[in-house]
Enzyme design. Structure first.
Site, PDB file in Angstrom:
ATOM      1  N   HIS A  83     115.567 -27.838  -9.545  1.00 47.46           N
ATOM      2  CA  HIS A  83     114.886 -27.249 -10.706  1.00 47.46           C
ATOM      3  C   HIS A  83     115.198 -28.025 -11.983  1.00 47.46           C
ATOM      4  O   HIS A  83     115.311 -27.454 -13.064  1.00 47.46           O
ATOM      5  CB  HIS A  83     115.272 -25.780 -10.905  1.00 47.46           C
ATOM      6  N   ASN A 156     111.236 -17.342  -7.939  1.00 51.14           N
ATOM      7  CA  ASN A 156     110.288 -18.433  -7.697  1.00 51.14           C
ATOM      8  C   ASN A 156     108.864 -17.895  -7.764  1.00 51.14           C
ATOM      9  O   ASN A 156     108.655 -16.674  -7.798  1.00 51.14           O
ATOM     10  CB  ASN A 156     110.512 -19.033  -6.303  1.00 51.14           C
ATOM     11  N   TYR A 370     125.808 -20.509  -8.525  1.00 50.31           N
ATOM     12  CA  TYR A 370     125.297 -20.737  -9.883  1.00 50.31           C
ATOM     13  C   TYR A 370     126.414 -20.921 -10.914  1.00 50.31           C
ATOM     14  O   TYR A 370     126.270 -21.686 -11.863  1.00 50.31           O
ATOM     15  CB  TYR A 370     124.322 -19.614 -10.277  1.00 50.31           C
TER      16      TYR A 370
END
Ligand code: HDE
Length: 699
Positions: A83, A156, A370
């Site tokens: 991304h 998404n 993350y």
């Protein structure tokens, strides 16, 4: 002539001005802010380094030069591993009605409550500088700055994923990215490594149907759906939990481009998607989505053969309606791309009381990943202090120090328990704080894929069969295109062996497209795919047309001698539809209309191809039309618009250009002759269908 030094202004000439944020500026007499070093020292010369004599050598005493170059040398931070290419905007989420029964999440408690948000859209595979219209999944990440902390819904534009377990994430991503020995291809899944991995990973088949579909080449972010993908939980004040799937639906409806168009847009305007978002927000045409919830309980979950924890599965809306609970409006661009869009740190683990995780193994793995990635990218544990990442509600804890600490605990107490009292003793925990759902996992510790995750083809088949015939053709074309770029025949054959489990006709079409002489045997499925799943119209873009040209863009190719009244009529019809019109001319300076008016153009024809518009018109005068015949980009303009099924309006003289571009005399109904204001209205009304799919010879 080399500049020596500036004539001396003194400190007395500087004034101090206070900025909006309370910061101070030094202001010179001419009204400009004074250029200073990072330390605030006013700079007298930013054109020349400090040298011994006019021709050097340079002196290391030049602290301004040293600081400037040092900072420049450190401008880049690692781009996101996935991304990397993305574009963000600010806005708000407005709650329709309280959802107290379902969740105690603060943002859902009051009708009309507006929660600030930051949204970042992205592609997955390409590097930061790659083009926007790759065939790829789009990220749709939303950070809600709620009164009880930041909630990140990092989703998404496709509701399922390639893999079922996070441990395979590095593999799928490595396989799609540029191949490590050669360093290409960029932002493309059409290569051996990707399809090799896919052909050995049958669980990816459902997602492959989506990524080969039009969903993977959206017209812009404004026309995409978004999905939380995983099953999450909502928890109410009594602690009762329900399962939930999150879906974003664009108010303007869904729209995609065709592949041949995508390829050309990438050349004509690699920033097509970001420019679109920028322009629409700058124009005040704020994009909106509705957040819709599919909520269900364990009994409903148990009614399926598949597992609701399996991220390669979805629940069709025909079986479980998606209820709108609020709207997302994007109304402000960041002031600085790097500070906000690049530094924003989304994390699935950013959750608030009233929302909780499920045991989806992909989600569990993401909750690990993350935080790590932010540390690497942003360089230290205090990335949460950056304005774009900091909560907008009060926050207090005893975490301290580290690189770039902005918010250390105040006062003496930096530990707890302490006996310093509420004034200086720091914060304390609360009963009302976040509590994980009291799940009771059972079974031995083991590395195993549950049997309930074993069906890899049924929903792939359901998705394919739910598509409009045109969309089915696009899926087959995309598979043929991608696999034709695969150099290893065995990989192509392996993919076809999976397609046989999805749909026999699809497999045959792809095999024919690849020139396979014989069909392989179908891959052996772990469980027999179901043939009885009802189709779901909600899964199709074309079966849910918006029926309006709102938010779309008309490109009008004009020449000298154009009828100014006709341009006006077209503009009025476009405005009335809530759309945008741009003019393209042989020169950007514009054209002279038949009544002598000068009309400026937005684009020179070479830089304004029809691929960047949703529909086009050619308003040519007699002479002007002859001029267009000599311009190859003008011929491409028409030929592409035709091949991409666009609605095309034209004046009588422009017919010569249509003929020169190879179009037949008996034009189909997607071509509209334009002479009067009524014609203009009728044309824009027709454009509401977005494409004239009945055209037999489209691309
Ligand atoms: Fe991500 N993903 N992801 N992902 N993801 C990242 O975090 C990861 C997955 C998604 O605009 C990374 O900040 C793992 C699914 C979006 O900044 C990283 C797994 C979905 C964004 C990461 C997944 C997503 C990311 C890289 C498998 C849809 C961009 C940079 C278990 C529901 C956010 C970063 C933005 C970004 C890990 C799978 C969505 C490396 C391990 C499924 C929209 O942490």
């Amino acid at each position: 002539m080399a500049k020596t030094s500036k004539s001396a202004a003194t400190n007395a000439d500087l004034q101090v001005r206070r900025g909006n944020g309370g910061e101070t500026h030094q202001v010179a007499e001419d009204g400009y802010d004074v250029l200073t070093t990072q330390q605030g020292m006013p700079v007298s010369d930013d054109q020349n380094t400090l040298k011994q004599g006019a021709r050097g050598p340079a002196l290391i005493e030049d602290t301004h030069f040293r600081e400037k170059i040092f900072h420049f040398d450190h401008e880049r931070i690692p781009e996101r591993v996935v991304h990397a290419r993305g574009y963000g905007a600010h806005g708000y989420f407005e709650t329709y009605e309280p959802l107290t029964e379902l969740t105690r999440a603060d943002l859902f408690q009051r009708a009309g409550e507006k929660t600030p948000v930051f949204v970042r859209f992205s592609t997955v595979a390409g590097n930061k500088g790659s083009f926007d219209l790759a065939r790829d999944v789009r990220g749709f990440a939303v950070k809600f700055y709620t009164q009880e902390g930041n909630w990140d819904l990092v989703g998404n534009n496709i509701p399922v994923f390639f893999i079922q377990d996070a441990i395979k994430f590095p593999d799928i991503i490595h396989s799609v990215k540029d191949e490590p020995d050669r360093g290409f291809p960029q932002a493309q899944s059409a290569h051996d490594n990707f399809w090799d991995f896919i052909s050995l990973t049958p669980e990816s088949m459902h997602m492959i149907m989506w990524t080969m579909s039009d969903r993977a080449i959206p017209r812009s972010f404004r026309f995409m759906q978004g999905f939380g993908v995983h099953t999450f939980r909502l928890v109410n004040a009594e602690g009762k939990s329900s399962f939930v799937k999150f879906i974003w639906k664009p108010k303007l409806g869904m729209q995609s481009v065709v592949w041949n168009e995508a390829v050309k847009i990438n050349g004509a305007d690699p920033d097509f998607h970001r420019r679109d978002l920028w322009n629409s927000i700058q124009m005040g045409d704020f994009p909106e989505w509705e957040l819709c919830l599919q909520t269900f309980d364990q009994a409903f979950a148990d009614s399926f053969d598949f597992d609701v924890l399996d991220p390669t599965k979805l629940i069709p809306e025909e079986l479980l309606p998606a209820i709108p609970v609020g709207r997302l409006v994007l109304d402000r661009m960041p002031e600085n791309f790097f500070a906000e869009t690049e530094q924003v740190a989304f994390m699935t683990q950013n959750i608030v009381p009233g929302i909780d995780f499920s045991n989806d193994p992909l989600l569990q793995g993401r909750n690990f990943s993350y935080l790590d990635t932010q540390l690497k990218r942003l360089g230290g544990p205090n990335f949460t202090h950056l304005p774009i990442n900091a909560p907008k509600c009060p926050f207090h804890n005893f975490q301290q120090d580290g690189h770039m600490a902005f918010h250390n605990p105040r006062g003496r107490a930096n530990y707890e328990p302490n006996s310093w009292g509420p004034e200086i003793g720091g914060p304390r925990e609360t009963e009302a704080g976040f509590r994980s759902i009291a799940d009771e996992p059972e079974g031995p510790k083991q590395r195993i894929r549950p049997e309930s995750f074993a069906d890899h083809y049924s929903q792939a088949r359901q998705f394919y069969r739910s598509q409009h015939l045109i969309e089915q053709r696009h899926i087959a074309d995309a598979l043929v295109f991608e696999l034709s770029k695969v150099e290893t025949p065995a990989i192509r054959v392996r993919v076809v062996s999976h397609l046989l489990n999805v749909d026999a006709d699809l497999a045959q079409t792809v095999a024919d497209g690849l020139g396979l002489r014989t069909l392989p045997k179908a891959a052996s499925p772990m469980v027999q795919p179901r043939d009885d799943l009802p189709t779901s119209d909600a899964l199709s873009i074309l079966k849910n047309p918006p029926g309006t040209f709102k938010g779309r863009k008309l490109g009008v190719l004009v020449t000298d001698g154009v009828d100014a009244a006709l341009i006006d009529a077209l503009k009025q019809a476009v405005d009335a539809a809530g759309a945008v019109m741009e003019l393209i001319a042989p020169a950007v300076g514009g054209v002279e209309a038949s009544d002598g008016t000068l009309i400026a153009a937005h684009h020179k024809i070479d830089g304004g191809p029809s691929v960047v518009f949703d529909a086009v018109a050619i308003l040519a005068g007699e002479e002007g039309a002859l001029g267009l015949l000599k311009l190859p980009p003008a011929r491409d303009f028409v030929a592409d618009a035709c091949a991409h099924y666009k609605f095309v309006a034209f004046t009588e003289p422009a017919k010569k250009l249509l003929a020169k571009a190879g179009l037949p005399d008996d034009l189909d109904d997607g071509f509209v002759s334009l002479a009067t204001a009524d014609d203009a209205k009728a044309f824009i009304a027709a454009c509401g269908a977005l494409r004239f799919w009945d055209r037999p010879d489209g691309a």
